[in-house]
Enzyme design. Structure first.
Site, mmCIF file in Angstrom:
data_model
loop_
_atom_site.group_PDB
_atom_site.id
_atom_site.type_symbol
_atom_site.label_atom_id
_atom_site.label_comp_id
_atom_site.label_asym_id
_atom_site.label_seq_id
_atom_site.Cartn_x
_atom_site.Cartn_y
_atom_site.Cartn_z
ATOM 1 N N CYS A 2 -23.805 -2.911 8.242
ATOM 2 C CA CYS A 2 -23.785 -4.023 7.356
ATOM 3 C C CYS A 2 -24.016 -5.425 7.699
ATOM 4 O O CYS A 2 -24.207 -5.597 9.046
ATOM 5 C CB CYS A 2 -22.333 -4.142 6.803
ATOM 6 S SG CYS A 2 -21.454 -2.723 6.441
ATOM 7 N N ARG A 27 -31.075 -3.223 9.639
ATOM 8 C CA ARG A 27 -29.879 -2.725 10.357
ATOM 9 C C ARG A 27 -29.674 -1.327 9.491
ATOM 10 O O ARG A 27 -28.756 -0.741 9.962
ATOM 11 C CB ARG A 27 -28.978 -3.590 10.213
ATOM 12 C CG ARG A 27 -29.253 -5.333 10.812
ATOM 13 C CD ARG A 27 -28.090 -6.151 10.705
ATOM 14 N NE ARG A 27 -26.865 -5.852 11.248
ATOM 15 C CZ ARG A 27 -26.581 -6.220 12.414
ATOM 16 N NH1 ARG A 27 -27.351 -6.716 13.341
ATOM 17 N NH2 ARG A 27 -25.360 -5.801 12.805
ATOM 18 N N TRP A 75 -23.257 -0.655 4.296
ATOM 19 C CA TRP A 75 -23.527 0.700 5.057
ATOM 20 C C TRP A 75 -22.044 1.325 4.782
ATOM 21 O O TRP A 75 -21.274 1.059 5.579
ATOM 22 C CB TRP A 75 -23.853 0.512 6.536
ATOM 23 C CG TRP A 75 -24.364 1.713 6.976
ATOM 24 C CD1 TRP A 75 -25.828 2.152 7.047
ATOM 25 C CD2 TRP A 75 -23.654 2.882 7.747
ATOM 26 N NE1 TRP A 75 -25.950 3.064 7.584
ATOM 27 C CE2 TRP A 75 -24.820 3.699 8.124
ATOM 28 C CE3 TRP A 75 -22.556 3.005 8.209
ATOM 29 C CZ2 TRP A 75 -24.634 4.874 8.725
ATOM 30 C CZ3 TRP A 75 -22.365 4.252 8.863
ATOM 31 C CH2 TRP A 75 -23.276 5.077 9.097
ATOM 32 N N ASN A 99 -17.829 -7.369 7.073
ATOM 33 C CA ASN A 99 -18.652 -6.184 8.164
ATOM 34 C C ASN A 99 -17.299 -5.926 8.822
ATOM 35 O O ASN A 99 -16.455 -6.565 9.345
ATOM 36 C CB ASN A 99 -19.270 -6.693 9.152
ATOM 37 C CG ASN A 99 -20.859 -7.074 8.282
ATOM 38 O OD1 ASN A 99 -21.187 -6.792 7.242
ATOM 39 N ND2 ASN A 99 -21.781 -7.848 9.033
ATOM 40 N N GLY A 100 -17.252 -4.367 9.329
ATOM 41 C CA GLY A 100 -16.298 -3.846 10.052
ATOM 42 C C GLY A 100 -15.280 -2.980 9.460
ATOM 43 O O GLY A 100 -15.614 -2.546 8.084
ATOM 44 N N GLU A 482 -35.541 11.706 25.406
ATOM 45 C CA GLU A 482 -35.847 10.463 24.619
ATOM 46 C C GLU A 482 -36.846 10.965 23.606
ATOM 47 O O GLU A 482 -36.758 10.707 22.255
ATOM 48 C CB GLU A 482 -36.148 9.262 25.261
ATOM 49 C CG GLU A 482 -36.732 8.120 24.659
ATOM 50 C CD GLU A 482 -35.868 7.466 23.623
ATOM 51 O OE1 GLU A 482 -34.679 7.612 23.687
ATOM 52 O OE2 GLU A 482 -36.323 6.574 22.782
ATOM 53 N N LYS A 486 -36.403 10.884 19.659
ATOM 54 C CA LYS A 486 -37.272 9.734 18.656
ATOM 55 C C LYS A 486 -37.730 10.679 17.466
ATOM 56 O O LYS A 486 -37.691 10.342 16.238
ATOM 57 C CB LYS A 486 -38.367 9.428 19.460
ATOM 58 C CG LYS A 486 -38.885 7.975 19.072
ATOM 59 C CD LYS A 486 -38.008 6.738 19.785
ATOM 60 C CE LYS A 486 -36.461 6.860 19.573
ATOM 61 N NZ LYS A 486 -35.767 5.880 20.329
ATOM 62 N N GLU A 489 -35.045 11.627 14.751
ATOM 63 C CA GLU A 489 -34.443 10.611 14.026
ATOM 64 C C GLU A 489 -35.415 9.929 12.829
ATOM 65 O O GLU A 489 -34.835 9.577 11.987
ATOM 66 C CB GLU A 489 -34.014 9.395 14.950
ATOM 67 C CG GLU A 489 -34.768 8.534 15.720
ATOM 68 C CD GLU A 489 -34.041 7.595 16.372
ATOM 69 O OE1 GLU A 489 -33.006 7.089 16.229
ATOM 70 O OE2 GLU A 489 -34.545 7.121 17.666
ATOM 71 N N HIS A 505 -32.267 29.279 31.038
ATOM 72 C CA HIS A 505 -30.686 29.385 30.878
ATOM 73 C C HIS A 505 -30.283 29.400 29.325
ATOM 74 O O HIS A 505 -29.137 29.239 29.149
ATOM 75 C CB HIS A 505 -29.934 28.296 31.802
ATOM 76 C CG HIS A 505 -30.366 28.649 33.159
ATOM 77 N ND1 HIS A 505 -29.580 29.371 33.944
ATOM 78 C CD2 HIS A 505 -31.266 27.749 34.037
ATOM 79 C CE1 HIS A 505 -30.306 29.198 35.195
ATOM 80 N NE2 HIS A 505 -31.122 28.339 35.009
ATOM 81 N N LYS A 601 -29.351 0.319 12.581
ATOM 82 C CA LYS A 601 -29.703 -0.412 13.803
ATOM 83 C C LYS A 601 -28.841 -0.600 14.978
ATOM 84 O O LYS A 601 -28.841 -0.359 15.917
ATOM 85 C CB LYS A 601 -30.592 -1.650 13.571
ATOM 86 C CG LYS A 601 -31.512 -2.298 14.688
ATOM 87 C CD LYS A 601 -32.226 -1.187 15.015
ATOM 88 C CE LYS A 601 -32.926 -1.864 16.452
ATOM 89 N NZ LYS A 601 -33.765 -0.866 17.285
#
Ligand code: F6R
Length: 606
Positions: A2, A27, A75, A99-100, A482, A486, A489, A505, A601
């Protein structure tokens, strides 16, 4: 996640709020809204689901003319993505954005049964709580302070009331709020990028503080309403840094600009001639640097993988220190013990990640010194660590982290180089790292330019696949992880990263002609072993892409060969290729590259 914007001044608030909200779009959000007060002290609210452009459409039908207002990108946490759940919320005399998460909102809602709640949100409950305290001559500031004392959870809030038409009250606990002090105007934001272009002077609110803002500035208090006198700080960066600069997407811009941002990371910290590295920010005494025996590196997602790669380098450089790299969301709840003479590196691009911040606080409780490896200046982690170093990657707008990864690895490597010189580290090796670091920006530039078109072609070829494995060994292992992150996502292709040696394995059972594999192969002492797996994969019909600096013959479906003077830092170069590949695959699949679905973000809640 948010975002909050607020404005009081002489300009039309709607315009400032919308431009601020657009700056915060990166964000991640699913709905947005603004509330303003017009010249007749009449409040107006506009909210919409979806992008800011939807909100703009709502407002174009009925523009807001006032000079004071608050805005929000939401969000969803409590309640679905609906207009009713979008902020601002209005209860009684109070308009609020938040926010929160208010953890005890259910209990509070029961206590506030005389109110009729329209939404499913915790924020509306907080608005009601403030309104219930806004009586008997209390000011909005008094009411907010009283309400916040009853709240459990985290918040960054901005509120106004038609009763006090020149004032916005803001407060924070665990969720950032910055007050920009302009000429005859005050702009509030949860992220400094929304303030760029308006003012460079700002007050970063601390946890447990509340501020009363009007167009002449802000007065800051603690929750007991004791007056505080914080020093305004300077906001760094400029508007250009948060624009696309001719690129179609922020992500491509951020991948390509690594060559120009990296010199800021390295500046004044590496002496290639003498083979030394030095960081001032950690502020460690010679004794502290000598005494350290254990380094724990904490992060989430890409920051965690940056830590993992850095730990391989640390082990090479520092002979007598153990390193441990931990995932913040796990570590915060583990009964962990850190030996005396430990140091903790807290790695975070945003500096706001809730789990990483929680680890920082847990580690501090154990009396261990914490150092931040942070990008966003003035962020909560940067403010709470004992010392640390900004990675100076500049604003990273695209949700997927790219240039910050490179800057984080490089910063931790310089830290390792500095510590190594106090631990009898191999001077020749330190020198070699220093030399490679000093040419890394130009080598990254060359690598990106040499291979951009090639990666685009490869992406076109592989974009139709639904599954991928990324494999690497030694320092190529963290970048395999990584690379897979990438790809998944932003392209939504299922991708997993593995240490090459793990293939047999388990994961090899998955491989068939529907899979492609990316092999990160370094031309080093483990080269032959890194090739293991390649043949097995191809024998089972899997398609193999090899990213390598080796010039040897390799049997693969596609090979991208990097020609560079870089050796030790080759994983960083190969990773930039993976970034390009993921970017072009996502473009090919028609995805929202900069704001992939379901992601935010900065992850400021657990
Ligand atoms: C991946 C990504 C995330 C972040 C993670 C930590 O591209 O962006 O995995 O790396 O959420 O974020 P920071 O570094 O802000 O703590």
């Amino acid at each position: 996640m948010c975002g909050i914007v607020g404005y009081v001044g002489n300009k039309t608030a709607q315009n400032v709020l919308l431009s601020g909200l657009k700056r915060l779009e990166y964000r991640g959000y699913d709905s947005a809204g603004i509330a303003t007060l017009d010249e007749d002290k009449e409040p107006h609210i506009a909210r919409s689901v979806g992008k800011i452009s939807e909100l703009e459409q709502v407002l174009s039908a009925k523009p807001h003319t006032g000079h004071l207002g608050i805005g929000h990108t939401r969000w969803a946490t409590h309640g679905g993505v609906t207009v009713t759940n979008a902020h601002p919320h209005h209860v009684g005399n109070v308009f609020l954005v938040h926010n929160g998460i208010i953890e005890n909102y259910k209990e509070l809602k029961e206590q506030l049964s005389s109110y009729e709640f329209k939404s499913d949100t915790d924020t509306e409950v907080l608005a009601a709580l403030i309104d219930s305290n806004y009586k008997d001559g209390a000011s909005l500031k008094d009411a907010v302070a009283k309400a916040l004392k009853e709240v459990r959870g985290t918040y960054g809030i901005a509120a106004f009331s038609p009763n006090e038409p020149d004032t916005i009250v803001v407060a924070r606990l665990g969720s950032p709020l910055i007050i920009g002090l302009g000429k005859d105007e005050t702009i509030i934001a949860s992220d400094a990028s929304a303030l760029l272009g308006y003012t460079r002077e700002a007050i970063y609110l601390n946890d447990g503080e509340i501020a009363v803002c009007n167009k002449d500035g802000a007065e800051v208090f603690n929750l007991n309403l004791k007056h505080l006198s914080p020093n305004p700080e300077t906001i760094e960066g400029d508007v250009e840094q948060i624009q696309k600069g001719g690129y179609k997407h922020f992500l491509l811009k951020e991948i390509m600009e690594q060559a120009t941002t990296l010199p800021n990371t390295l500046s004044g910290r590496v002496d290639a001639k003498n083979g030394t590295m030095h960081l001032g920010g950690p502020n460690l005494t010679t004794k502290e640097m000598r005494d350290v025996r254990h380094i724990v590196i904490v992060g989430c997602g890409t920051a965690y993988y940056a830590g993992l790669l850095a730990s391989y380098y640390m082990e090479q450089l520092i002979p007598d220190i153990t390193t441990e790299v931990v995932i913040a969301s796990e570590y915060r709840y583990r009964s962990f013990h850190l030996p005396k003479n430990s140091l903790a590196l807290i790695v975070s691009q945003s500096g706001e990640t809730a789990d990483t911040l929680a680890c920082l606080r847990e580690i501090k409780k154990r009396g261990i010194k914490t150092l931040g490896i942070v990008n966003v200046i003035g962020s909560t982690i940067a403010r709470e660590v004992d010392g640390g170093t900004y990675v100076h990657a500049g604003p990273e707008i695209s949700v997927a982290s790219t240039k910050a990864f490179t800057a984080q690895v490089v910063t931790m490597l310089m830290f390792a180089g500095m510590i190594a010189s106090y631990h009898g580290g191999n001077a020749e090796l330190i020198h070699k790292f220093a030399k490679e670091l000093s040419i890394l920006p130009t080598e990254i530039e060359k690598c990106l330019n040499d291979h951009r078109a090639e990666m685009e072609q490869l992406a076109k070829k592989y974009a139709k696949y639904n599954d991928a494995l990324y494999l690497g060994r030694d320092t190529a292992y963290p970048i395999a992880l990584e690379g897979a992150l990438k790809l998944k996502e932003i392209s939504y292709i299922h991708a997993e990263g593995y240490a090459s040696g793990e293939l047999k394995h388990g994961p090899i059972a998955l491989v068939d002609e529907t899979f492609f594999e990316v092999f990160d192969i370094l031309d080093n002492w483990l080269y032959d072993k890194s090739l293991g797996g390649l043949h097995e994969v191809r024998a089972r019909g899997g398609k193999a892409i090899v990213l390598t600096n080796s010039k040897a013959d390799i049997e693969a479906d596609d090979i991208v060969r990097v020609d560079s003077k870089i050796e030790l830092l080759m994983p960083i170069l190969l990773n930039t290729l993976q970034q390009l590949f993921a970017y072009y695959v996502a473009v090919e699949r028609g995805n929202d590259v900069d704001q992939p679905r379901n992601l935010a973000k900065s992850v400021t809640v657990e």
